[in-house]
Design an enzyme around this catalytic site. Structure first.
Site, PDB file in Angstrom:
ATOM      1  N   GLU A 180       0.938  -1.150  -0.072  1.00  0.00           N
ATOM      2  CA  GLU A 180       0.064   0.148   0.076  1.00  0.00           C
ATOM      3  C   GLU A 180       0.721   1.415   0.070  1.00  0.00           C
ATOM      4  O   GLU A 180       1.810   1.340   0.810  1.00  0.00           O
ATOM      5  CB  GLU A 180      -0.916   0.116   1.200  1.00  0.00           C
ATOM      6  CG  GLU A 180      -1.744   1.064   1.135  1.00  0.00           C
ATOM      7  CD  GLU A 180      -3.162   0.711   1.958  1.00  0.00           C
ATOM      8  OE1 GLU A 180      -3.975   0.012   1.446  1.00  0.00           O
ATOM      9  OE2 GLU A 180      -3.615   1.043   3.100  1.00  0.00           O
ATOM     10  N   LYS A 182       0.894   4.509   1.074  1.00  0.00           N
ATOM     11  CA  LYS A 182      -0.113   5.252   2.136  1.00  0.00           C
ATOM     12  C   LYS A 182       0.755   6.142   2.817  1.00  0.00           C
ATOM     13  O   LYS A 182       1.785   5.897   3.533  1.00  0.00           O
ATOM     14  CB  LYS A 182      -0.554   4.300   2.899  1.00  0.00           C
ATOM     15  CG  LYS A 182      -1.592   4.476   4.246  1.00  0.00           C
ATOM     16  CD  LYS A 182      -1.552   3.454   5.025  1.00  0.00           C
ATOM     17  CE  LYS A 182      -2.380   3.281   6.045  1.00  0.00           C
ATOM     18  NZ  LYS A 182      -2.832   2.084   6.687  1.00  0.00           N
ATOM     19  N   LYS A 243      -7.766   2.947  -3.497  1.00  0.00           N
ATOM     20  CA  LYS A 243      -8.179   2.803  -1.979  1.00  0.00           C
ATOM     21  C   LYS A 243      -9.053   3.875  -1.586  1.00  0.00           C
ATOM     22  O   LYS A 243      -8.274   4.931  -1.343  1.00  0.00           O
ATOM     23  CB  LYS A 243      -6.982   2.492  -1.199  1.00  0.00           C
ATOM     24  CG  LYS A 243      -6.949   1.984   0.124  1.00  0.00           C
ATOM     25  CD  LYS A 243      -7.948   0.637   0.248  1.00  0.00           C
ATOM     26  CE  LYS A 243      -7.575  -0.477   1.247  1.00  0.00           C
ATOM     27  NZ  LYS A 243      -6.235  -0.032   2.189  1.00  0.00           N
ATOM     28  N   GLU A 292     -14.466  -5.626   1.335  1.00  0.00           N
ATOM     29  CA  GLU A 292     -13.931  -5.739   2.761  1.00  0.00           C
ATOM     30  C   GLU A 292     -14.935  -6.003   3.861  1.00  0.00           C
ATOM     31  O   GLU A 292     -16.087  -5.239   4.086  1.00  0.00           O
ATOM     32  CB  GLU A 292     -13.375  -4.173   3.056  1.00  0.00           C
ATOM     33  CG  GLU A 292     -12.547  -4.316   4.501  1.00  0.00           C
ATOM     34  CD  GLU A 292     -11.754  -3.054   4.605  1.00  0.00           C
ATOM     35  OE1 GLU A 292     -10.787  -2.757   3.710  1.00  0.00           O
ATOM     36  OE2 GLU A 292     -12.212  -2.025   5.648  1.00  0.00           O
ATOM     37  N   ASN A 314     -10.434  -7.303   6.961  1.00  0.00           N
ATOM     38  CA  ASN A 314      -9.810  -6.003   7.694  1.00  0.00           C
ATOM     39  C   ASN A 314      -9.604  -6.481   9.339  1.00  0.00           C
ATOM     40  O   ASN A 314     -10.587  -6.672  10.018  1.00  0.00           O
ATOM     41  CB  ASN A 314     -10.407  -4.915   7.663  1.00  0.00           C
ATOM     42  CG  ASN A 314      -9.280  -3.517   7.748  1.00  0.00           C
ATOM     43  OD1 ASN A 314      -8.222  -3.734   8.305  1.00  0.00           O
ATOM     44  ND2 ASN A 314      -9.935  -2.294   7.542  1.00  0.00           N
ATOM     45  N   GLU A 350      -5.966  -8.129   5.637  1.00  0.00           N
ATOM     46  CA  GLU A 350      -5.601  -6.745   5.848  1.00  0.00           C
ATOM     47  C   GLU A 350      -5.363  -6.046   7.106  1.00  0.00           C
ATOM     48  O   GLU A 350      -5.947  -6.563   8.078  1.00  0.00           O
ATOM     49  CB  GLU A 350      -6.953  -5.850   5.256  1.00  0.00           C
ATOM     50  CG  GLU A 350      -7.370  -6.286   3.875  1.00  0.00           C
ATOM     51  CD  GLU A 350      -8.566  -5.382   3.499  1.00  0.00           C
ATOM     52  OE1 GLU A 350      -8.997  -5.656   2.448  1.00  0.00           O
ATOM     53  OE2 GLU A 350      -9.160  -4.440   4.397  1.00  0.00           O
ATOM     54  N   SER A 351      -4.341  -5.139   7.020  1.00  0.00           N
ATOM     55  CA  SER A 351      -3.940  -4.228   8.260  1.00  0.00           C
ATOM     56  C   SER A 351      -3.220  -5.270   9.252  1.00  0.00           C
ATOM     57  O   SER A 351      -3.583  -6.310   9.491  1.00  0.00           O
ATOM     58  CB  SER A 351      -5.193  -3.900   9.059  1.00  0.00           C
ATOM     59  OG  SER A 351      -5.844  -3.193   7.737  1.00  0.00           O
TER      60      SER A 351
HETATM   61  O1  LIG Z   1      -1.117   0.012   7.255  1.00  0.00           O
HETATM   62  P1  LIG Z   1      -1.640  -1.415   7.594  1.00  0.00           P
HETATM   63  O2  LIG Z   1      -1.947  -1.584   8.973  1.00  0.00           O
HETATM   64  O3  LIG Z   1      -0.814  -2.548   6.954  1.00  0.00           O
HETATM   65  O4  LIG Z   1      -3.108  -1.421   6.785  1.00  0.00           O
HETATM   66  C1  LIG Z   1      -3.105  -1.537   5.282  1.00  0.00           C
HETATM   67  C2  LIG Z   1      -4.597  -1.657   5.049  1.00  0.00           C
HETATM   68  O5  LIG Z   1      -5.155  -2.740   5.213  1.00  0.00           O
HETATM   69  C3  LIG Z   1      -5.463  -0.325   5.521  1.00  0.00           C
HETATM   70  O6  LIG Z   1      -4.794   0.798   4.967  1.00  0.00           O
HETATM   71  C4  LIG Z   1      -6.908  -0.331   5.110  1.00  0.00           C
HETATM   72  C5  LIG Z   1      -7.616  -1.401   5.167  1.00  0.00           C
HETATM   73  N1  LIG Z   1      -8.837  -1.243   4.791  1.00  0.00           N
HETATM   74  C6  LIG Z   1      -8.948  -0.121   4.639  1.00  0.00           C
HETATM   75  C7  LIG Z   1     -10.024   0.933   4.181  1.00  0.00           C
HETATM   76  C8  LIG Z   1      -9.899   2.212   3.940  1.00  0.00           C
HETATM   77  C9  LIG Z   1      -8.340   2.882   4.165  1.00  0.00           C
HETATM   78  C10 LIG Z   1      -7.529   2.258   4.618  1.00  0.00           C
HETATM   79  C11 LIG Z   1      -7.846   0.805   4.549  1.00  0.00           C
END
Ligand SMILES: O=P(O)(O)OC[C@@H](O)[C@@H](O)c1c[nH]c2ccccc12
Length: 398
Positions: A180, A182, A243, A292, A314, A350-351
């Site tokens: 990502e 970001k 995104k 998601e 997520n 995710e995340s």
């Molecule tokens: O930075 P991380 O913890 O690795 O997460 C990435 C991504 O999953 C996260 O930015 C995200 C998952 N779903 C979203 C929806 C909107 C904005 C952002 C996100």
């Protein structure tokens, strides 16, 4: 606008007072200009969302059978679905994120001040709801869909996002990486000061990312559609996920016009009919859809929608930012996991993924792809961070 707070608000009830610079301006407008101006002196937005006629004239050849039932893409305030208003539809599906009230709270004028009464109904309850309400306001600035549609022909052709994930997984034996791009997030603030989206994207690609995710929300993530377009035109071959917080079909066309290959739909925000309708639009445009989910209810809803190929779990709760990677495992247990395997749906973890152990944990739970932002972007060299995250170089086949 100058804001003045007056008293300690009683619980769940607040009064905000604004010096009325705008109402002065409206008062001076000639009478013919007053159509579209509410009694409180605010101009009503000319277009709230994609109007149905507008969208359907563009979509005349899409096989959308239920577009008249759609719940969010409408100019009609308080649109109904089977006799239900949108809030009832959202509640029935366990969606807690409400739509922004179409008219703000009433304004009261006293001399040069305007009073606005704030209460639970017109104040966002959490960060996700706030983002969605702000997105709704932002969308009023958009150009008409018919104009946007004409630019689609100039967009670079869509690439196979799902195919790239499958190919990478088959080649490496570890979850395919969606890296990502970001810069910041509402939970973590600025993640990287020296942020060059194109350089970062190229480094991710060189080091084995299968696909990239590019944040386009400006207000909360400091992203932009310019970043998406710049990465696409810089010759990066990895397919790109736009995104964005999508609440209106218009955003899908816009994402495509900027070179996106996939978009995100968030089940915590969108009712089933919207997910299904938007998925059909994406199919027509050649875009992949990552839907998601964050909990069992959302997973079950999404599994009941036809044509879903990619589901993101997520680990972060977007309402309160809590991260728990066992969420991925929990949602893939038992019958849900079985259905996913039978349908050959790719699940994206995710995340909150930081270490090779985290990657193995979600892989064992059943994911074939991961979406990673923070742990890579914070590395001195985000590209090299990929090998650290996986515990090995994934840019070469095993
Ligand atoms: O930075 P991380 O913890 O690795 O997460 C990435 C991504 O999953 C996260 O930015 C995200 C998952 N779903 C979203 C929806 C909107 C904005 C952002 C996100």
């Amino acid at each position: 606008m100058e804001s003045i707070s007056i008293a300690t608000p009683p619980p769940k009830f607040r009064v905000s007072v604004t010096k009325s610079i705008f109402s002065e301006r409206w008062r001076k407008l000639p009478a013919k200009e007053w159509s579209g101006v509410s009694m409180a002196g605010e101009r009503k937005p000319p277009i709230l969302r994609c109007s149905r006629a507008e969208e359907e004239s563009v979509d005349a050849n899409v096989a959308v059978t239920h577009s008249s039932d759609r719940v969010t893409n409408s100019t009609d305030v308080g649109e109904r679905q089977n006799g239900k208003c949108i809030d009832d539809v959202l509640e029935d599906q366990g969606i807690r994120i409400r739509r922004r009230p179409q008219t703000g709270p009433p304004m009261h004028n006293v001399g040069p001040f305007e009073f606005r009464l704030e209460n639970e109904g017109n104040t966002p309850r959490n960060i996700l709801e706030k983002i969605i309400w702000d997105k709704d306001s932002e969308l009023k600035e958009r150009k008409p869909l018919t104009v946007l549609h004409r630019t689609l022909g100039n967009a670079p052709p869509p690439r196979d996002f799902v195919g790239a994930l499958r190919a990478s997984y088959n080649l490496t034996g570890v979850p395919a990486l969606i890296a990502e791009v970001k810069k910041a997030s509402p939970s973590r603030g600025v993640l990287r000061e020296d942020f060059d989206p194109v350089q970062i994207a190229k480094a991710y690609e060189r080091n084995g990312a299968a696909c990239l995710s590019v944040l386009t929300d400006e207000k909360y993530f400091q992203g932009s559609f310019e970043n998406l377009e710049a990465i696409r035109t810089a010759g990066v071959n990895c397919p790109l996920l736009c995104k964005e917080f999508i609440i209106d079909a218009w955003q899908i066309y816009y994402a495509r016009s900027k070179g996106a290959d996939a978009i995100l739909l968030i089940a915590a925000v969108l009712p089933d009919l919207d997910i299904s309708y938007m998925t059909k639009i994406c199919r027509k445009l050649g875009l992949a859809v990552l839907v998601e989910v964050h909990n069992e209810r959302e997973m079950d809803r999404v599994l009941s929608i036809d044509g879903i190929q990619l589901i993101g779990i997520n680990n972060r709760d977007l309402e309160n930012f809590e991260v728990d990677i066992s969420n991925t495992k929990n949602l893939l247990k038992g019958e849900r996991g079985e259905i996913i395997r039978q349908r050959d749906i790719i699940v994206v973890g995710e995340s909150g993924l930081f270490t090779p152990e985290d990657i193995s944990y979600v892989h064992d739970a059943g994911v074939k792809a991961v979406l990673v932002g923070e742990s890579l972007i914070k590395q001195e060299d985000p590209g090299k961070g990929i090998a650290k995250l996986f515990g090995k170089d994934i840019s070469v086949a095993v």
